[in-house]
Structures are given as structure tokens and as C-alpha cells.
Design a protein around this motif. Structure first.
Motif, short mmCIF file in Angstrom:
data_model
loop_
_atom_site.label_atom_id
_atom_site.label_comp_id
_atom_site.label_asym_id
_atom_site.label_seq_id
_atom_site.Cartn_x
_atom_site.Cartn_y
_atom_site.Cartn_z
N LYS A 57 0.79 -1.23 0.04
CA LYS A 57 0.24 0.00 -0.02
C LYS A 57 0.79 1.28 0.12
O LYS A 57 0.17 2.35 -0.17
N VAL A 58 2.04 1.01 0.00
CA VAL A 58 3.06 2.18 0.26
C VAL A 58 4.12 2.48 -1.05
O VAL A 58 4.72 3.36 -0.92
N ALA A 59 4.42 1.23 -1.77
CA ALA A 59 5.57 1.20 -2.61
C ALA A 59 5.04 1.94 -3.95
O ALA A 59 4.08 1.82 -4.49
N PHE A 60 6.03 2.35 -4.47
CA PHE A 60 6.11 3.16 -5.77
C PHE A 60 7.47 2.78 -6.53
O PHE A 60 8.44 3.42 -6.23
N ILE A 61 7.39 1.89 -7.68
CA ILE A 61 8.61 1.67 -8.42
C ILE A 61 8.71 2.86 -9.56
O ILE A 61 7.94 3.09 -9.97
N PHE A 62 10.09 3.02 -9.75
CA PHE A 62 10.21 4.01 -10.92
C PHE A 62 11.69 3.79 -11.18
O PHE A 62 12.59 3.48 -10.26
N PRO A 63 12.30 3.99 -12.27
CA PRO A 63 11.29 4.57 -13.34
C PRO A 63 10.34 3.62 -14.24
O PRO A 63 9.23 3.70 -14.18
N THR A 64 10.88 2.38 -14.47
CA THR A 64 9.80 1.44 -14.87
C THR A 64 10.21 -0.05 -14.37
O THR A 64 11.45 -0.60 -14.46
N PRO A 65 9.07 -0.83 -13.86
CA PRO A 65 9.80 -2.02 -13.18
C PRO A 65 10.27 -3.12 -14.11
O PRO A 65 10.03 -3.03 -15.30
N LYS A 73 14.15 14.96 -8.59
CA LYS A 73 13.52 15.31 -9.38
C LYS A 73 11.86 14.97 -9.31
O LYS A 73 10.94 15.72 -9.27
N LEU A 74 12.02 13.60 -9.27
CA LEU A 74 10.70 12.74 -9.32
C LEU A 74 9.90 13.34 -7.95
O LEU A 74 8.90 13.56 -7.82
N ILE A 75 10.62 13.12 -6.87
CA ILE A 75 10.32 13.59 -5.64
C ILE A 75 9.73 15.01 -5.58
O ILE A 75 8.71 15.44 -4.64
N GLU A 76 10.55 15.68 -6.09
CA GLU A 76 9.94 17.30 -6.10
C GLU A 76 8.86 17.25 -6.69
O GLU A 76 7.78 18.16 -6.11
N GLN A 77 8.50 16.74 -7.93
CA GLN A 77 7.32 16.95 -8.60
C GLN A 77 6.16 16.21 -7.52
O GLN A 77 4.97 16.68 -7.73
N LEU A 78 6.17 15.15 -7.19
CA LEU A 78 5.26 14.54 -6.22
C LEU A 78 4.96 15.64 -5.02
O LEU A 78 3.80 15.80 -4.86
N ASN A 128 -2.25 13.06 -16.94
CA ASN A 128 -1.51 14.07 -16.22
C ASN A 128 -0.09 13.50 -15.51
O ASN A 128 0.16 13.17 -14.42
N PRO A 129 0.75 13.08 -16.46
CA PRO A 129 2.08 12.35 -16.11
C PRO A 129 2.97 13.46 -15.61
O PRO A 129 2.94 14.46 -15.74
N ILE A 130 3.97 12.88 -14.75
CA ILE A 130 5.09 13.36 -14.25
C ILE A 130 6.01 13.29 -15.34
O ILE A 130 6.48 12.27 -15.88
N ARG A 131 6.58 14.46 -15.63
CA ARG A 131 7.65 14.53 -16.96
C ARG A 131 8.91 15.13 -16.30
O ARG A 131 8.90 16.36 -15.80
N ILE A 132 10.06 14.39 -16.22
CA ILE A 132 11.56 14.83 -16.21
C ILE A 132 12.28 14.10 -17.35
O ILE A 132 12.02 13.22 -17.98
#
Length: 388
Positions: free
Chosen positions: A138-146, A314-319, A344-348
Motif C-alpha cells: 500500500k506504500v510502494a512506488f517503483i520508478f522508473p519502469t519495473p 526531481k521525481l520526489i520534487e514533482q510529487l 497528467n503524467p510526471i515529466r522529467i
């Protein structure tokens, strides 16, 4: 006086835990605390040093520009020793002190850390983790691509770009660790569906003394196209193949698709085509990143990993900016579960567009067709989750 001191200490503890405005763990009126774990000791420590340098560089830039929602960002680091047990220990060290946690490198530590962060309710961003494990969280987010999704795209990439006539026999070589095993399973399932002729599957250990016997078994099975799913050991696999005069078509996906890995192989990746999660040295802002980084330190082979840290920040900043000042863990988790999707994606610069929501919680499924030219990985096609 002791009573007054006790009251003051109680107040400061409450402030740290709940925030001056009730925002929640890791946030007060002036600060947002982010936890970062990586192998600060052991053989992978040099990689972490580079990634942390890039992460701090971007965070310093945010703070110099006034921070986020009137707060500066503080970083708390923990050593995970690049092991499962070390990841769990790092999570226990960070979990009740930070607003969110970030795994800067490696899947093994994430396997240990994720259950701890789940128990603590700490939002957790990780560059790698087994997709199935993360999807249950319930808490995890994988980036950039699994990486499993990258592996799923390799069969159709092979058929469209590397072997459109379907004449090659395919060998699969995968690094013997949990995440690469998951990649193997995802690859083989899609390869079977696509009708690829897989003649051999061979694992190899990350710290093996020699890879010659592994490569010989693949050669002797008749594979003339070899899919590599691995990381830092891949350069040694390529060297072993050269030693015995074995020169199949190489392709695949994983952490080996960096310029520094090509350099470690002695340039043996020249002309190799593979799938990456996103650009690195060929990203639009990489030169700007290097110029900033080299004002603080000398050039290093780990600068590419420094850029990965920069991209993570950068990703964390956008979030955080998407929260609009409502800096609570629950608000962040709600955002990660929201239906933002592709609209509405995040773009970096360093990654394909990232979206998240009920249909794609864990990041973009994009895979970047890439090739080594003149010693550098460059993008050769548009990102796609599957190649038609």
C-alpha cells in the motif's frame, strides 16, 4: 527547572512526530525530512556515493530556491549494505523519522525494506523491487519502469528489430538474484506467447570467479541471439564470450545499460541494441547536471549513477509539489493511488512520462529502444510498453 525541561522535550518530540501544523511524520513548519537508503559500506558503496551526490545536488538546488511549500528538505541516510537484511535494518532506522523514504540503488535492499515501511505506513519510492511484491504493498512506488515490464517488452523488440525473419535461436542469461528471476519469468512467459525459439536458459552469479562455463553452455546449445537480464556482472559475461570467440547478437534489459558498464566491458557493447528504462548520458539535461556536479567534485565513473540520484530527487520534487502544501503521508499515498493516469503524467528529462493510478500504480511501462554508438548508449526509437 527539570519539569520545564521535560515539558519542552515533550513538545519538541511531538513537533518532530506530528509537525508544527499537524502535518504528520517527517514534516514541521520549516522542514520536510526524506530518508534515503543505499549501500554505504561493502562492494557497492562506490555506486551509492555517486547516486547520493546527484540526489543531494538537486535537493540543494531546491532548497536554494526556497524549498517546497515554504519548507527546506532535509536528508537522513541509512546504510543497507546492498542486502535484504540490511534493507530491513535501514527501514527500521528511517521509518518513524521521515515523511517518505527513497531507495537509491538495488532490488535486494528493497525486498527487505518494503515490509518494514509497509508496517510503518511510510511512503516508499524505490528504483527497483520485484513487481509482484510492490503491487501487494500500500506504500510502494517503483520508478522508473519495473524491470519485469522491460523484460516483457524484449520478445517483441527482438522480433521487430533484431530478428524480423524469425531465424535466430534465442538463449537467455540472467543474473541469479530475486529481481532478475522475476524478469526471467516475465520474459519467458511473453516469449512463449510470441513463439520465440528459446533453446537454453542459463543463470550466472553476480560475484562468480569466471563466466566462461556459463557462456559455453549457451554457445553449445546453439543460441545465436542472447538475451541478458542482469547488472554489474554483464561486462564479465561479455568478456568471457570474447575469450572463447563467441559472438552472438546480444540484447536484453537491466542495470547493465549504462555507458559505465560498456566501459567496464572494454567497449564490447558497441553496436548492441537493448531496452532501457530511460535515458542517462543522452538525456537533455545531463550536461547541465555534470557541469553542476563537477563544481562540487571531480569527474567519476559513477557520474551516470549520480544522474540517477538527480532524477530521483526531481521525481520526489514533482510529487511533493502536487500535494499543494497538504504535506501528510496519507495525502501523498492518495496521490500515488489517484487516477492521474496518462492524462497528467510526471515529466522529467531522464525518464519517459510517468503516470500512476489504479491501472498503473507503479510507473510508466515505457521501454526505450537503445543502441551503443561510439561508446555511448543512445535512444533509437519511441518508448512503448509493447512493440508491435
Amino acid at each position: 527547572m527539570l519539569r520545564r525541561l521535560a515539558v519542552a522535550l515533550s513538545a519538541s518530540v511531538a513537533l518532530a512526530a506530528c509537525g508544527a501544523n499537524g502535518s504528520g511524520t517527517g514534516v514541521d513548519a520549516k522542514h520536510i525530512v526524506i530518508g534515503v537508503h543505499g549501500p554505504k559500506s561493502g562492494p557497492a558503496a562506490a555506486f551509492t556515493e555517486g547516486a547520493i551526490a546527484g540526489f543531494r545536488l538537486y535537493i540543494d538546488q531546491i532548497n536554494a530556491q526556497g524549498g517546497i511549500a515554504g519548507r527546506t528538505i532535509e536528508i537522513v541516510e541509512a546504510d543497507d549494505q546492498y542486502t535484504v537484511s540490511g534493507g530491513a535494518a535501514a527501514a527500521r532506522q528511517l521509518g518513524d523519522k521521515v515523511f517518505l523514504a527513497y531507495n537509491i540503488i538495488g532490488a535486494d535492499p528493497a525486498i527487505g525494506a518494503l515490509p518494514e515501511f509497509e508496517r510503518q505506513g511510510t511512503p516508499y519510492l524505490t528504483v527497483a523491487a520485484p513487481l509482484e511484491l510492490a503491487q501487494e504493498s500500500k506504500v510502494a512506488f517503483i520508478f522508473p519502469t519495473p524491470l519485469e515490464l522491460l523484460a516483457e517488452a524484449v520478445p517483441s523488440f527482438t522480433q521487430t528489430s533484431l530478428d524480423p525473419q524469425g531465424t535466430k535461436k534465442v538463449g537467455l542469461m540472467w543474473e541469479n538474484q530475486d529481481l532478475m528471476r522475476e524478469m526471467r519469468d516475465h520474459f519467458t512467459a511473453v516469449a512463449k506467447e510470441a513463439g520465440l525459439d528459446i533453446v537454453v536458459t542459463e543463470s550466472f552469479d553476480r560475484d562468480a570467479a569466471s563466466y566462461v562455463q556459463n557462456v559455453k553452455r549457451v554457445r553449445d546449445a546453439g543460441a545465436d541471439l542472447v538475451v541478458l537480464l542482469g547488472g554489474v556482472a554483464v561486462p564479465e559475461v561479455l568478456k568471457a564470450a570474447k575469450t572463447i570467440g563467441y559472438a552472438p547478437t546480444w540484447t536484453g534489459a537491466g542495470a547493465w545499460t549504462f555507458d559505465m558498464m560498456n566501459a567496464a566491458s572494454g567497449g564490447l557493447m558497441e553496436g548492441v541494441q537493448a531496452l532501457r528504462a530511460g535515458p542517462v548520458a543522452d538525456a537533455p539535461d545531463y550536461k547541465d547536471f555534470l557541469a553542476r556536479l563537477h563544481k562540487t567534485r571531480k569527474p567519476s565513473p559513477t557520474d551516470e549513477l549520480g544522474y540517477s540520484g538527480w532524477a530521483g530527487a526531481k521525481l520526489i520534487e514533482q510529487l511533493l509539489r502536487r500535494l499543494g502544501g497538504d504535506l501528510t503521508r496519507q495525502r501523498l499515498l492518495d496521490e500515488l493511488k489517484s487516477g492521474t493516469s496518462e492524462a497528467n503524467p510526471i515529466r522529467i528529462d531522464s525518464l519517459p512520462p510517468i503516470w500512476y493510478g489504479p491501472d498503473r500504480r507503479y510507473g510508466s511501462a515505457a521501454a526505450m529502444p537503445s543502441m551503443v554508438r561510439g561508446g555511448h548508449w543512445v535512444i533509437t526509437g519511441n518508448p512503448a510498453s509493447r512493440f508491435k
